[in-house]
Design an enzyme around this catalytic site. Structure first.
Site, PDB file in Angstrom:
ATOM      1  N   SER A 141      61.019 -70.165  32.641  1.00  0.00           N
ATOM      2  CA  SER A 141      60.719 -69.778  34.024  1.00  0.00           C
ATOM      3  C   SER A 141      60.130 -70.911  34.850  1.00  0.00           C
ATOM      4  CB  SER A 141      59.755 -68.595  34.030  1.00  0.00           C
ATOM      5  OG  SER A 141      60.377 -67.452  33.473  1.00  0.00           O
ATOM      6  N   GLU A 188      40.905-134.061  12.772  1.00  0.00           N
ATOM      7  CA  GLU A 188      42.277-134.533  12.702  1.00  0.00           C
ATOM      8  C   GLU A 188      42.481-135.990  13.116  1.00  0.00           C
ATOM      9  OE1 GLU A 188      44.899-132.868  11.548  1.00  0.00           O
ATOM     10  OE2 GLU A 188      43.722-131.082  11.086  1.00  0.00           O
TER      11      GLU A 188
END
Length: 822
Positions: free
Chosen positions: A484, A87
């Site tokens: 239960s 770059e």
């Protein structure tokens, strides 16, 4: 002549001044509305949130932009070299713009003028920072000039390393990856400091056009661009010629990181954490905030819970036969192509999608779903396997047009083209021999939670058979009747309000009239036992006793305790609720049982231990206990620091021990005796709802509470004989066998001051020590076995007479009892 020269000189100066003034005015106009570059000092980009298990294993990542911010000091030199070469090779020497690059770009643009080609730039890394952070991406000379001005200002305000750090953390690399750390993970599934020269060069090639250099769609183009970057690295002196040549000869070696959950069997847990984070902080904080989340999940225990529940669901489902193939495809040509499009169960990797190629009396010849390469393309190889008749014998009982029939041959069950699931098994622990076994996704489902009762930390959670099949979390989102399994809260309320484990309640028919309606509850199996102690009522799960006890002490009191335990937010105080007819979740039930396991302390269930923001500051911590003396600067003979647990006491510790002792009887003598084989002190309660629509078991040791239910998502009967003790308790047992494998047995702690007194099992009266038929019960100070025999419910004359009429044993117990009625 001299005058003429002076004239032209004057004109030239004037024109130069006019041009300079024009340039100054233009630059002034361009620069007057420039954005504030000082915002770069406060740069907080969207960062990935990461979720970890207790051992640090990565469970999941959440992000809109898959970015991990890292300082420039953490970026290796070879990675910096790759990006500078690709770059901006003069980055560390230019003042923000590179004049030579600008001249080259202008010459190229002049050559291309009128060709329709897009003008090229000569942007330095600083200019790209200015554009990416402060400007838009429009193509114009005005924008380019603004970019240059900002670049000069940025260079004056920030160091080169800071500018490069901003650039490397912001740029887009494709495939949803932002920043160099995110790109390294996305493309190579490794950290930045592990990148090789060729890998760094490929990543440096991507910012110019990620889609142009896609590793699979444009492989040749990507290799060419990568190798150009390597050549630039060599030309700039960053790598030697030999290293450059070696790197260029390497393939791309892209190894895409998988998306979604990373921890095996943790998908339901991870999704529940995601929802909790959104609820607490919002979506932006989750997907952009870069949170670090340490959960409570124990990966080993999670796998054990998943295996136990899945095996239990499969066991129930296979006994009901085979429901048919997943779908059918054409096997006339290359069957691998259409088979590759069939979705499997990604979180059940043991199962493979297959297609039947041939069905005979001896078994099936199947083709296995071909694997996919990293590019997404299916491999060329085609694998086949054989499923013997023995390994699909359960499927010979199959469904045809809604009817269950028995087949003699596999060919009557499946045909070529049918898509099925198969699993390769070793045969160890299996009823069938080693080889490939036919599988089907269970129609029944369930949820399971394991929790630390002292802290509320959820150690494992399973929300169903497969998250990829159904994301609905049955551990937290499914509201089901506990049956239960609710009874211990009712009995705890009784023990907390004057009753004892030896209190006697009549187990006999009872009729409840509500307006014009009549309700006549029944025990499971239809029988009854006459007068029985509270312990017997819990151990044998007696419905009639439970309703009579609830009626005696009042449902308002039961509702208060149910809400105090957190079983329900608001419970309707009607007698039917005493048998667990309200709806609640597995998570709530396990949290409520934890209160009994920890001595009566309120706990708040949590999936998260702590949360840190992007800077490492802790913003949430589940454990709020204070440690007095933990921060002492030196040891001076002081006592050992202690964690102070100031949690609310919602149940008397003595009551908690009494109900725990009674539920130990469920394991030793009651409806869950299969668990006694484990050899650990353990308490728990089974649950079975009306018509066996759901079956439950919730149980605990002193340091671990585990609960689960099994049932259909659209509730319907699970069949005759389906009970919590027969279906849910074995799942609990399978999990506890593995979870407690290396643990030493720990007894439940008896609170100081409790009296241990032997009583007769049937009458609840005091017994001599060692007397046959006696049991040692725990009594609170000031209480003990009754001095005279009294039965709660004896004033229900109708029930007494019906009990005498229907059961000679009950008649004898009521008439004579142990010492008679007083």
């Amino acid at each position: 002549m001299i005058r003429l020269i002076g004239y032209f000189f004057g004109v030239g100066v004037a024109l130069a001044l006019v041009a300079a003034a024009g340039v100054a005015i233009y630059l002034g106009n361009v620069a007057k509305d420039l954005p504030d570059y000082e915002v770069l000092a406060r740069y907080e980009p969207p960062v990935t949130t990461r979720v970890h298990a207790v051992d640090g294993a990565l469970m999941g990542e959440f992000a809109r932009e898959r970015r991990l911010y890292i300082p420039i000091q953490a970026v290796p030199d070879r990675v910096k070299a790759a990006f500078l070469s690709a770059e901006d090779k003069n980055f560390y020497t230019h003042p923000g713009i590179d004049l030579m690059s600008i001249v080259r770009a202008m010459a190229t643009n002049v050559q291309n003028f009128g060709s329709g080609r897009r003008p090229i730039g000569a942007s330095t890394i600083t200019q790209q920072v200015a554009k990416n952070f402060l400007l838009d991406s429009s193509v114009s000379y005005d924008r380019k000039v603004r970019e240059m001005i900002l670049s000069f200002r940025i260079e004056q305000a920030y160091s080169k390393d800071r500018i490069l750090e901003l650039y490397l953390n912001e740029i887009f690399f494709g495939l949803g990856a932002y920043g160099i750390a995110g790109a390294a993970l996305t493309y190579f599934d490794k950290s930045v400091n592990e990148l090789t020269t060729e890998e760094a060069a490929y990543l440096a090639a991507l910012p110019r056009g990620p889609s142009n250099y896609h590793p699979f769609r444009h492989t040749d183009r990507a290799l060419e661009r990568r190798n150009w970057v390597i050549d630039q690295m060599q030309a700039n002196g960053y790598v030697e010629a030999e290293e450059a040549e070696r790197a260029k000869n390497e393939p791309l070696n892209v190894n895409l990181r998988r998306r979604g959950g990373y921890l095996f069997a943790g998908e339901y847990f991870t999704e529940e954490v995601r929802r909790a984070l959104i609820s607490r902080y919002g979506e932006d904080a989750l997907y952009e905030g870069g949170l670090s989340v340490r959960t409570t999940l124990d990966p080993v225990m999670q796998r054990q819970a998943r295996t136990a529940l899945q095996d239990g669901l499969i066991r129930y489902d296979t006994l009901r036969g085979y429901r048919g193939p997943v779908e059918s495809i054409d096997v006339g040509g290359d069957w691998g192509v259409p088979l590759s499009e069939v979705s499997g169960l990604s979180d059940v990797p043991e199962w493979t999608v297959a297609v039947v190629l041939e069905a005979t009396d001896e078994g099936l010849q199947v083709g296995l779903q071909p694997a996919r390469e990293a590019s997404g393309e299916i491999v060329e190889e085609r694998e086949t396997a054989t499923v013997s008749k023995e390994n699909m014998s359960w499927a010979l009982r199959h469904t045809v047009d809604g009817r269950t029939v028995r087949a003699d041959s596999p060919a009557e069950v499946l045909k070529p083209g049918d898509v099925v699931f198969v699993e390769e098994t070793s045969g160890e622990g299996e009823e069938s021999p080693a080889g490939w076994m036919l599988r089907q996704v269970p129609e029944i489902s369930g949820g399971m939670v394991a929790m630390d009762p002292h802290t509320g930390r959820v150690l494992a959670m399973v929300g169903g058979f497969s998250f990829s099949q159904s994301e609905f979390n049955r551990a937290t989102q499914a509201y089901r009747q506990p049956g239960s399994a609710f009874k211990p809260f009712l009995y705890a309320a009784a023990l907390d309000n004057g009753y004892t484990p030896a209190s006697v309640v009549l187990d006999a028919p009872i009729t409840i009239r509500v307006g014009n309606q009549v309700w006549e509850p029944k025990n499971y199996g239809g029988g009854f036992a006459g007068p029985s102690t509270l312990r017997a009522g819990i151990e044998r799960s007696r419905n009639l006793m439970t309703v009579r006890l609830a009626n005696d002490m009042g449902m308002n009191l039961v509702a208060e305790y149910a809400e105090r335990f957190g079983v329900y937010d608001k419970m309707l105080p009607v007698l039917a609720m005493s048998l667990g007819s309200g709806e609640t979740t597995v998570m709530r039930m396990v949290s409520a049982y934890s209160v009994m396991a920890n001595g009566g302390k309120h706990i708040t269930p949590s999936l998260i231990d702590r949360i840190q923001d992007r800077y490492g500051k802790t913003v949430f911590k589940h454990d709020q206990r204070e440690c007095e003396g933990c921060n002492a600067t030196a040891w001076e003979g002081q006592t050992e620091p202690e964690l102070v647990n100031d949690a609310e006491q919602v149940l008397d510790p003595m009551t908690a021990y009494q109900i725990t002792s009674m539920m130990e009887g469920v394991v030793q003598r009651g409806t869950a005796t299969t668990l006694a084989e484990l050899g650990y002190p353990m308490a728990g309660k089974t649950g079975t709802t009306n018509d066996a629509r759901d079956v439950w078991f919730v149980g605990y040791t002193p340091d671990l509470v585990v609960g689960l239910y099994m049932g259909f998502d659209q509730p319907r009967s699970m069949g005759d004989g389906a009970t919590g003790g027969g279906l849910a308790a074995p799942v609990f047992k399978a999990f506890m066998t593995e979870a407690l494998k290396d643990a030493e047995p720990v007894e439940f702690r008896v609170p100081e001051g409790m009296k241990m007194i032997p009583v007769d099992r049937k009458s609840g009266m005091r017994a001599a020590e060692g007397q046959p038929g006696s049991i040692v019960e725990a009594f609170k100070p000031g209480t003990g076995p009754a001095d005279s025999y009294w039965v709660i419910g004896m004033d229900d004359i109708e029930a007494v007479e019906r009990a005498k009429e229907l059961s000679p044993q009950a008649s004898e117990a009521i008439s004579s009892g142990s010492g008679g009625l007083y």
